[in-house]
Design an enzyme around this catalytic site. Structure first.
Site, PDB file in Angstrom:
ATOM      1  N   TYR A  82     -15.348   2.845  10.933  1.00 17.38           N
ATOM      2  CA  TYR A  82     -13.894   2.635  10.723  1.00 17.38           C
ATOM      3  C   TYR A  82     -13.213   3.041  11.830  1.00 17.38           C
ATOM      4  CZ  TYR A  82      -9.555   4.142   8.596  1.00 17.38           C
ATOM      5  OH  TYR A  82      -8.393   4.185   8.187  1.00 17.38           O
TER       6      TYR A  82
ATOM      7  N   GLY B 172       0.847  -1.132   0.135  1.00 13.72           N
ATOM      8  CA  GLY B 172       0.072   0.007   0.112  1.00 13.72           C
ATOM      9  C   GLY B 172       0.901   1.090  -0.024  1.00 13.72           C
ATOM     10  N   PHE B 173       0.295   2.229   0.054  1.00 17.37           N
ATOM     11  CA  PHE B 173       0.904   3.788   0.085  1.00 17.37           C
ATOM     12  C   PHE B 173       1.838   3.837   1.171  1.00 17.37           C
ATOM     13  CE2 PHE B 173       0.220   8.084   2.139  1.00 17.37           C
ATOM     14  CZ  PHE B 173       1.040   8.812   1.243  1.00 17.37           C
TER      15      PHE B 173
HETATM   16  P1  NAD Z   1      -3.481   1.448   1.783  1.00 17.23           P
HETATM   17  O1  NAD Z   1      -4.938   1.000   1.025  1.00 17.23           O
HETATM   18  O2  NAD Z   1      -2.717   2.081   0.553  1.00 17.23           O
HETATM   19  O3  NAD Z   1      -2.798   0.419   2.441  1.00 17.23           O
HETATM   20  C1  NAD Z   1      -3.288  -0.620   3.159  1.00 17.23           C
HETATM   21  C2  NAD Z   1      -2.760  -2.028   2.767  1.00 17.23           C
HETATM   22  O4  NAD Z   1      -3.390  -3.144   3.096  1.00 17.23           O
HETATM   23  C3  NAD Z   1      -3.051  -2.238   1.091  1.00 17.23           C
HETATM   24  O5  NAD Z   1      -2.048  -2.543   0.388  1.00 17.23           O
HETATM   25  C4  NAD Z   1      -4.108  -3.336   0.998  1.00 17.23           C
HETATM   26  O6  NAD Z   1      -4.059  -4.102  -0.103  1.00 17.23           O
HETATM   27  C5  NAD Z   1      -3.627  -3.996   2.091  1.00 17.23           C
HETATM   28  N1  NAD Z   1      -4.632  -5.034   2.925  1.00 17.23           N
HETATM   29  C6  NAD Z   1      -5.876  -4.836   2.979  1.00 17.23           C
HETATM   30  N2  NAD Z   1      -6.793  -5.876   3.644  1.00 17.23           N
HETATM   31  C7  NAD Z   1      -5.774  -6.761   3.564  1.00 17.23           C
HETATM   32  C8  NAD Z   1      -5.707  -8.030   4.336  1.00 17.23           C
HETATM   33  N3  NAD Z   1      -6.851  -8.618   4.680  1.00 17.23           N
HETATM   34  N4  NAD Z   1      -4.413  -8.900   4.326  1.00 17.23           N
HETATM   35  C9  NAD Z   1      -3.450  -8.339   3.868  1.00 17.23           C
HETATM   36  N5  NAD Z   1      -3.422  -6.986   3.126  1.00 17.23           N
HETATM   37  C10 NAD Z   1      -4.422  -6.312   3.307  1.00 17.23           C
HETATM   38  O7  NAD Z   1      -3.583   2.581   2.710  1.00 17.23           O
HETATM   39  P2  NAD Z   1      -2.555   3.504   3.648  1.00 17.23           P
HETATM   40  O8  NAD Z   1      -2.677   4.761   3.722  1.00 17.23           O
HETATM   41  O9  NAD Z   1      -0.906   2.904   3.176  1.00 17.23           O
HETATM   42  O10 NAD Z   1      -2.606   2.846   5.113  1.00 17.23           O
HETATM   43  C11 NAD Z   1      -1.885   2.079   5.739  1.00 17.23           C
HETATM   44  C12 NAD Z   1      -2.269   2.109   7.126  1.00 17.23           C
HETATM   45  O11 NAD Z   1      -2.330   3.322   7.848  1.00 17.23           O
HETATM   46  C13 NAD Z   1      -3.881   1.482   7.383  1.00 17.23           C
HETATM   47  O12 NAD Z   1      -4.019   0.738   8.651  1.00 17.23           O
HETATM   48  C14 NAD Z   1      -4.758   2.786   7.768  1.00 17.23           C
HETATM   49  O13 NAD Z   1      -6.029   2.530   8.379  1.00 17.23           O
HETATM   50  C15 NAD Z   1      -3.791   3.466   8.386  1.00 17.23           C
HETATM   51  N6  NAD Z   1      -4.049   5.121   8.122  1.00 17.23           N
HETATM   52  C16 NAD Z   1      -3.578   5.911   6.938  1.00 17.23           C
HETATM   53  C17 NAD Z   1      -3.889   7.177   6.823  1.00 17.23           C
HETATM   54  C18 NAD Z   1      -3.396   7.784   5.767  1.00 17.23           C
HETATM   55  O14 NAD Z   1      -3.549   9.046   5.478  1.00 17.23           O
HETATM   56  N7  NAD Z   1      -2.868   7.391   4.555  1.00 17.23           N
HETATM   57  C19 NAD Z   1      -4.544   7.749   7.841  1.00 17.23           C
HETATM   58  C20 NAD Z   1      -4.796   7.089   9.047  1.00 17.23           C
HETATM   59  C21 NAD Z   1      -4.557   5.732   9.325  1.00 17.23           C
END
Ligand code: NAD
Length: 334
Positions: A154, A10-11
């Site tokens: 969420y 992911g990101f």
């Molecule tokens: P993202 O969607 O790019 O990354 C999440 C990753 O988890 C994805 O690659 C997805 O394919 C993977 N995933 C989802 N379900 C899965 C499963 N059951 N098994 C294995 N992999 C799975 O989002 P992100 O922005 O990189 O977020 C990463 C974390 O940070 C998350 O937990 C998110 O809740 C948290 N977060 C992010 C932000 C933000 O601003 N980007 C803000 C608050 C919290």
């Protein structure tokens, strides 16, 4: 050291993988590629220090194997964002609660250190309910809406993750830190799930209108991915952060109206800006927060962290990435 990053395609996870490998570590990624993208980590595939397993944190056998092979776990896998929880509530709740329980349980059995992602969504409407609050700190009360309003699910799943993590720490001695990310942004973030910066940049560069939800006076504090990753790496090496929940962000606010203007200015786009009522995008009764500003003093006290990048830095980096992808697409067509 070998790190397992769940959600590492992911990101945030893919940037963290880059940084850890740069720092001389090995990285294993477990990702089901639901919102993550293989191209985020394509440049790492084939390297000795990197392994990708396509699978879910809900699959206990795979998780067992992956946690067994790692020294530390960074648990980022989740169904992310408000739009996804509105569209697929059952899957979201299972992934975020059961997935985290699986990770914590396995890690506790093997005594492996964990850093788990939570979110500023957990604060809910705290700043609206208490207008004297200048910034949100980890000990503040949370104020979520009614359970009939699905967007709060969420936040609730992530709050349950925090409760679980602290319970595993207190009851089983698991070394675990939870981080509450505040609107992290930068290259590789997908606009597909409603994230505002990639969506605005994509639209500005294709001359399509930028849709602002609501009146656009709501503010957010955007954190550059490089700052967020630096904070995570520092926290992983800070024993005093174990058993703690820590905000990761930066406190400079920008309204969504101003963000749209900055995107237009930096892209040189003449795209229109439209205001779209929340109900049209998310259905009746949708609630949003006016402000969401972090108090980052706990992070600073623990690690000495100071944010180094601004919202303009984020926009420039995203514009460069989206612009390059568009040039490549145009080249392929021509
Ligand atoms: P993202 O969607 O790019 O990354 C999440 C990753 O988890 C994805 O690659 C997805 O394919 C993977 N995933 C989802 N379900 C899965 C499963 N059951 N098994 C294995 N992999 C799975 O989002 P992100 O922005 O990189 O977020 C990463 C974390 O940070 C998350 O937990 C998110 O809740 C948290 N977060 C992010 C932000 C933000 O601003 N980007 C803000 C608050 C919290």
């Amino acid at each position: 050291m070998t790190y397992l990053i769940t959600g590492g395609a992911g990101f945030i996870g893919s940037h963290l993988a880059d940084r850890l490998i740069e720092n001389g570590h090995r990285v294993r990624v477990l990702d089901d590629l639901s919102t993550g993208r293989r191209e985020n980590i394509a440049h790492l595939e084939g390297r000795d220090e990197f392994t990708l397993t396509t699978g879910s944190v809900l699959d206990e056998d795979v998780l067992d194997r992956e946690i067994g092979a790692a020294d530390r776990v960074v648990h980022l896998a989740a169904a992310v964002g408000v739009k996804r929880i509105l569209d697929r509530p059952v899957e979201t709740i299972h992934t975020n609660v059961d997935g985290t329980k699986n990770v914590l349980q396995r890690a506790a059995e093997e005594d492996k250190k964990v850093l788990a992602a939570s979110t500023s969504e957990v604060y809910g409407k705290a700043m609206q309910e208490n207008e004297d609050l200048e910034a949100l700190s980890e000990t503040d009360n949370w104020t979520l809406g009614a359970t009939g309003k699905r967007r709060w699910a969420y936040a609730c799943t992530k709050a349950m993750d925090e409760f679980l993590a602290q319970a595993y720490h207190d009851e089983y001695g698991l070394p675990v830190t939870c981080v509450r990310f505040f609107n992290t942004a930068g290259p590789r973030q997908s606009g597909q799930y409603g994230m505002v910066i990639p969506t605005f940049v994509e639209r500005a560069l294709s001359g399509q209108p930028l849709d602002i939800h609501g009146d656009g006076t709501q503010t957010r504090c955007f954190t550059h991915i490089d700052d967020a990753v630096r904070a995570v790496v520092q926290l992983l090496d800070t024993p005093a952060a174990e058993g703690e929940v820590v905000n990761v962000g930066q406190p400079t606010e920008i309204s969504i109206n101003d963000l749209a203007e900055r995107v237009l200015a930096l892209t040189g786009s003449n795209a229109d800006v439209r205001h779209v009522p929340y109900e049209e995008v998310y259905g009746d009764g949708f609630e949003d927060m006016k402000r969401r500003t972090p108090d980052c003093s706990k992070l600073a006290d623990l690690t000495g962290y100071e944010p180094q990048r601004t919202v303009d830095d984020i926009l420039r980096d995203v514009i460069e990435e989206v612009g390059a992808a568009k040039d490549e697409e145009a080249g392929a067509v021509a």
